[in-house]
Design a protein around this motif. Structure first.
Motif, PDB file in Angstrom:
ATOM      1  N   UNK A 138     -50.386   3.683   6.159  1.00 26.19           N
ATOM      2  CA  UNK A 138     -49.104   3.489   5.483  1.00 26.19           C
ATOM      3  C   UNK A 138     -48.460   4.830   5.147  1.00 26.19           C
ATOM      4  N   UNK A 139     -49.254   5.794   4.740  1.00 22.76           N
ATOM      5  CA  UNK A 139     -48.702   7.108   4.405  1.00 22.76           C
ATOM      6  C   UNK A 139     -48.062   7.780   5.601  1.00 22.76           C
ATOM      7  N   UNK A 140     -48.699   7.704   6.752  1.00 19.99           N
ATOM      8  CA  UNK A 140     -48.108   8.310   7.957  1.00 19.99           C
ATOM      9  C   UNK A 140     -46.836   7.592   8.376  1.00 19.99           C
ATOM     10  N   UNK A 174     -34.413   3.114   1.683  1.00 18.79           N
ATOM     11  CA  UNK A 174     -33.972   2.192   0.639  1.00 18.79           C
ATOM     12  C   UNK A 174     -34.701   2.489  -0.671  1.00 18.79           C
ATOM     13  N   UNK A 175     -36.005   2.720  -0.623  1.00 20.44           N
ATOM     14  CA  UNK A 175     -36.738   3.062  -1.842  1.00 20.44           C
ATOM     15  C   UNK A 175     -36.177   4.326  -2.481  1.00 20.44           C
ATOM     16  N   UNK A 222     -36.882   4.244   9.136  1.00 20.21           N
ATOM     17  CA  UNK A 222     -36.575   3.360   8.013  1.00 20.21           C
ATOM     18  C   UNK A 222     -36.819   1.914   8.389  1.00 20.21           C
ATOM     19  N   UNK A 223     -36.512   0.984   7.481  1.00 16.39           N
ATOM     20  CA  UNK A 223     -35.626   1.251   6.362  1.00 16.39           C
ATOM     21  C   UNK A 223     -36.341   1.258   5.009  1.00 16.39           C
ATOM     22  N   UNK A 224     -37.659   1.190   5.001  1.00 16.38           N
ATOM     23  CA  UNK A 224     -38.356   1.097   3.721  1.00 16.38           C
ATOM     24  C   UNK A 224     -38.190   2.381   2.908  1.00 16.38           C
ATOM     25  N   UNK A 254     -38.961   9.228   4.057  1.00 16.92           N
ATOM     26  CA  UNK A 254     -38.630   9.472   2.662  1.00 16.92           C
ATOM     27  C   UNK A 254     -38.536  10.956   2.345  1.00 16.92           C
ATOM     28  N   UNK A 255     -37.712  11.267   1.346  1.00 16.26           N
ATOM     29  CA  UNK A 255     -37.630  12.633   0.837  1.00 16.26           C
ATOM     30  C   UNK A 255     -38.698  12.895  -0.226  1.00 16.26           C
ATOM     31  N   UNK A 256     -39.385  11.857  -0.679  1.00 16.74           N
ATOM     32  CA  UNK A 256     -40.424  11.990  -1.684  1.00 16.74           C
ATOM     33  C   UNK A 256     -41.766  12.292  -1.025  1.00 16.74           C
TER      34      UNK A 256
END
Length: 427
Positions: A160-162, A104-105, A99-101, A168-170
């Motif tokens: 960025x994806x990796x 938090x998103x 995290x924390x991006x 994230x759970x998304x």
């Protein structure tokens, strides 16, 4: 009443975004934490604003703490009337593997009852672009840029994806530059595709025009996330919002407090040392006698004001990366923590001694200084460089109210001469 609410994960990022919003016609106020939205003198400024940016010190906080602070900010913004939201993080996507991006998103989406948002760290004006899902800094992949040496969040992957997937759970998806370049309607259609309905969508952008397209195509989203560059497309109700008048006058005492270890700031320090009175923090002296060492720094600045008026002294922590790698004794604070505490203590002592202009370099240092000064609100003033601005800071420290001009500079922002030239833009 504000309709746009933003949550920034550090203080330099908050003023960075607020500067963009002011330029786009939003009357904007920065509050330090969520409480200032409803308490104290800052509440009136919030009511008169079109946009509010809540500055947090959550970028490197433990995940649960960062999520809790961000949700508190979101709730306060909603109570103030905001209906659209912006989660602001650094254009170099500073984060850890956990995290924390992402956390938090996820939390903001859940609180808002939304399922998806975009992830847009591009900020071409400061050299940050995303192409094919990879983040570049002045044309270098993130992992080859100076960010790979960041002492708190070393960034060693440009994809960025990796970076985001473990956080994230998304599901994390990408919309590429070819789609962005087809225009707003094509991009909106791509973002509305069923397979992206529950996703965090990384969107390529390598120019300001790309960001304007992304912003227009996401107007229907309750939450967007990104660097300050995404605000390029957020036009406000005014041609350009009024900027705050300076709190200081020409010739008032000023100081540069630099705790950043970034390569850009190290070059700025080297330039300033040739032109300004300067003193480097002695970490060993701070460990041995913190109070005495800080008093010595404060005395140096006050003498410099008398001996070389018109030359704001520089107090800095880092000339090379080894300065923050000194081993702490068992149970002792890390060098970076001592630096933050020392510069914050210097700031409060110097404001009490008459400082009315303070330029702070480094996100963590800025957070420490703003907190120590008891700043509640920041009103955006004259811009210095992309991502850097003067702000009129209203605060209270040691039982005394004060108003000062404060510039919070992200470590990586600004040209080499910023420490010597920033003062000229104050009226």
């Amino acid at each position: 009443m504000p309709t746009l609410g933003a949550i920034a994960d550090d203080f330099t990022g908050a003023t960075d975004l607020a500067t963009m919003l002011v330029a786009r016609g939003h009357r904007t106020v920065v509050t330090v934490g969520p409480d200032a939205l409803s308490d104290g003198p800052g509440a009136a400024a919030v009511r008169d604003a079109d946009a509010v940016v809540v500055a947090l010190k959550s970028r490197t906080a433990p995940v649960e703490e960062a999520v809790g602070r961000s949700l508190a900010a979101l709730r306060a913004l909603r109570e103030s009337g905001c209906r659209r939201f912006y989660f602001k993080y650094c254009s170099t996507f500073d984060s850890t593997p956990h995290g924390n991006i992402g956390p938090v998103a996820d939390a903001l989406l859940a609180e808002l009852g939304e399922r998806r948002t975009v992830v847009v760290p591009s900020f071409p004006a400061t050299g940050r672009t995303v192409h094919e899902g990879r983040l570049f800094v002045h044309g270098e992949p993130l992992e080859e840029s100076p960010m790979r040496h960041h002492p708190l969040t070393p960034m060693r992957d440009s994809h960025v994806g990796r970076l985001l997937t473990p956080q994230t759970a998304h599901p994390v998806r990408l919309v590429g530059l070819d789609t962005v370049r087809q225009g707003c309607e094509a991009l909106r259609e791509a973002l509305d595709a069923p397979e992206l309905a529950n996703a965090l969508v990384v969107v390529d952008a390598v120019s300001d025009e790309d960001l304007v397209t992304v912003c227009a195509a996401t107007a229907q989203l309750t939450l967007v996330t990104g660097a300050a560059g995404l605000a390029l497309g957020l036009s406000g109700p005014h041609a350009e919002a009024a900027r705050a008048t300076p709190a200081s006058r020409p010739g008032d005492p000023g100081v540069v407090l630099s705790g950043s270890a970034s390569s850009a700031t190290r070059a700025q320090v080297a330039h300033a040392r040739a032109h300004l009175p300067h003193r480097k923090l002695d970490v060993a002296a701070l460990r041995a006698d913190f109070t005495g060492a800080v008093a010595g720094l404060v005395d140096f600045v006050r003498r410099s004001w008398q001996d070389e008026p018109g030359k704001p002294p520089l107090v800095h922590a880092v000339e090379d990366l080894g300065d923050l790698e000194q081993t702490a004794p068992d149970g002792g604070p890390a060098a970076s923590e001592l630096v933050e505490r020392a510069l914050a203590a210097c700031a409060t002592a110097l404001v009490a001694a008459g400082a009315r202009r303070i330029l702070v370099a480094g996100g963590e240092t800025s957070g420490a200084v703003v907190t120590a000064l008891g700043v509640r609100t920041l009103s955006i003033g004259s811009p210095i460089a992309p991502g850097v601005t003067w702000a009129r800071a209203e605060g209270r420290a040691h039982g005394q109210d004060h108003t000062v001009d404060l510039a919070l500079k992200s470590g990586n922002f600004g040209d080499t001469a910023i420490f010597t030239e920033a003062w000229s833009v104050l009226a």
